[in-house]
Design a protein around this motif. Sequence first.
Motif, short mmCIF file in Angstrom:
data_model
loop_
_atom_site.label_atom_id
_atom_site.label_comp_id
_atom_site.label_asym_id
_atom_site.label_seq_id
_atom_site.Cartn_x
_atom_site.Cartn_y
_atom_site.Cartn_z
N GLY A 168 0.79 -1.22 0.00
CA GLY A 168 0.00 0.00 0.00
C GLY A 168 0.83 1.27 0.00
N GLU A 169 2.11 1.16 0.32
CA GLU A 169 3.00 2.33 0.29
C GLU A 169 3.56 2.58 -1.10
OE1 GLU A 169 3.28 4.54 2.72
OE2 GLU A 169 1.79 3.29 3.71
N PRO A 173 3.39 3.68 -4.88
CA PRO A 173 2.45 4.60 -5.54
C PRO A 173 1.59 3.94 -6.62
CG PRO A 173 4.73 5.11 -6.13
CD PRO A 173 4.78 4.04 -5.09
N TYR A 174 2.02 2.79 -7.16
CA TYR A 174 1.31 2.17 -8.28
C TYR A 174 0.35 1.07 -7.84
CZ TYR A 174 0.58 0.07 -12.88
OH TYR A 174 0.02 -0.42 -14.03
N VAL A 175 0.76 0.23 -6.92
CA VAL A 175 -0.03 -0.95 -6.55
C VAL A 175 -1.48 -0.60 -6.18
CG1 VAL A 175 -0.24 -2.89 -4.93
CG2 VAL A 175 1.97 -2.37 -5.98
N PRO A 176 -1.75 0.43 -5.37
CA PRO A 176 -3.15 0.73 -5.06
C PRO A 176 -3.98 1.17 -6.27
CG PRO A 176 -1.73 1.62 -3.38
CD PRO A 176 -0.83 1.17 -4.50
N SER A 219 -7.58 -3.46 -5.24
CA SER A 219 -8.51 -2.99 -4.21
C SER A 219 -7.82 -2.56 -2.92
CB SER A 219 -9.53 -4.09 -3.90
OG SER A 219 -8.87 -5.23 -3.37
N LEU A 220 -6.50 -2.58 -2.90
CA LEU A 220 -5.76 -2.15 -1.71
C LEU A 220 -5.68 -0.62 -1.70
CD1 LEU A 220 -4.00 -2.97 0.76
CD2 LEU A 220 -2.03 -2.90 -0.79
N PRO A 221 -6.13 0.02 -0.62
CA PRO A 221 -6.03 1.48 -0.58
C PRO A 221 -4.57 1.94 -0.45
CG PRO A 221 -7.45 0.65 1.21
CD PRO A 221 -6.80 -0.52 0.56
N GLY A 231 -7.33 -17.55 -18.77
CA GLY A 231 -6.94 -17.22 -17.41
C GLY A 231 -6.05 -15.99 -17.47
N ILE A 232 -6.23 -15.08 -16.56
CA ILE A 232 -5.45 -13.84 -16.54
C ILE A 232 -4.57 -13.85 -15.30
CG2 ILE A 232 -5.52 -11.32 -16.44
CD1 ILE A 232 -8.30 -11.56 -17.83
N VAL A 233 -3.28 -13.61 -15.50
CA VAL A 233 -2.33 -13.57 -14.40
C VAL A 233 -1.97 -12.13 -14.11
CG1 VAL A 233 0.00 -14.24 -13.69
CG2 VAL A 233 -1.41 -15.87 -14.93
N GLY A 234 -1.86 -11.82 -12.83
CA GLY A 234 -1.40 -10.51 -12.39
C GLY A 234 -0.51 -10.68 -11.18
N TYR A 235 0.41 -9.75 -10.98
CA TYR A 235 1.35 -9.89 -9.87
C TYR A 235 1.84 -8.53 -9.41
CZ TYR A 235 4.52 -9.51 -13.83
OH TYR A 235 5.15 -9.10 -14.97
N SER A 236 2.33 -8.50 -8.18
CA SER A 236 2.99 -7.31 -7.66
C SER A 236 4.00 -7.76 -6.62
CB SER A 236 1.98 -6.33 -7.04
OG SER A 236 1.24 -6.96 -6.02
N ILE A 237 5.10 -7.03 -6.56
CA ILE A 237 6.18 -7.33 -5.62
C ILE A 237 6.35 -6.11 -4.72
CG2 ILE A 237 8.65 -7.87 -5.38
CD1 ILE A 237 7.10 -10.13 -6.71
N SER A 238 6.50 -6.37 -3.44
CA SER A 238 6.74 -5.29 -2.48
C SER A 238 8.01 -4.53 -2.91
CB SER A 238 6.93 -5.90 -1.10
OG SER A 238 7.40 -4.94 -0.19
#
Length: 177
Positions: free
Chosen positions: A33-34, A36-39, A43-45, A96-103
Motif C-alpha cells: 500500500g505504500e 504509488p502504483y499498486v493501489p 482494491s488495496l487502498p 486465465g489472466i495472471v497478475g502480480y505485484s512485488i513489495s
Amino acid sequence: MTPLPWPSTPPAYGSVVLREFTEADVRLALELGEDPYVPLIGSLPAHPTRQEAEAWVRRQQSRHAEGRGFPFVIDVAGTGVGTVGLWLRKLSEGIGIVGYSISPEHRRRGFASDALKAITPFAWTVPGVERIELYIEPWNRGSLRAAEKAGYRREALLPAHQEIGGFARDMLLYAAP
C-alpha cells in the motif's frame, strides 16, 4: 461460479512458493500500500491503515471461495514478498489472466519471474484454461523483463485498454507459450 479445488501441492519455482493468504500477510499489505502504483491496480487502498490492510487480506482469502480465481502470496523463506493471482473472469472464453505485484523492498531479485514460472504450469491444470494472458503498461520495464524471463511473449499493444488511476491506459498483451 463454484470454486475449483485449491492446489494440493503449492506451486513453486526457484526460491518462490505460492501459498494462500494468512493473517500474517497484513504486513505485506501495508508494504504494498505504500507503493504509488499498486493501489491504482487493485482494491488495496494507498497508505492503508492496519484495519484496511486486514480487510484487504480477508478479501484475498475470499476470492477463491467466490470462484474468482486463485490469489497467492509469493513466499520466499517464510516471508511474503508479493502477490500473484490467476483470475478466471474470462474462463468462459478459455482465458486465465495472471497478475502480480512485488513489495518495493523485494524487487529486482527475480521473484516476479519465478512466481510466473510457478503459477503458469499450475494455470494449465485448471479446467477450461486454454490461454494465459498478462497485461502490462508499456513503461513498466521491470514487469516486462519479468514476463519475458518467464517465457511470456508480447502479442499486441492495446490502446486505452484498462482504466488505472482514473485514466484509460495502453497495455501490452503478453501470453504464455
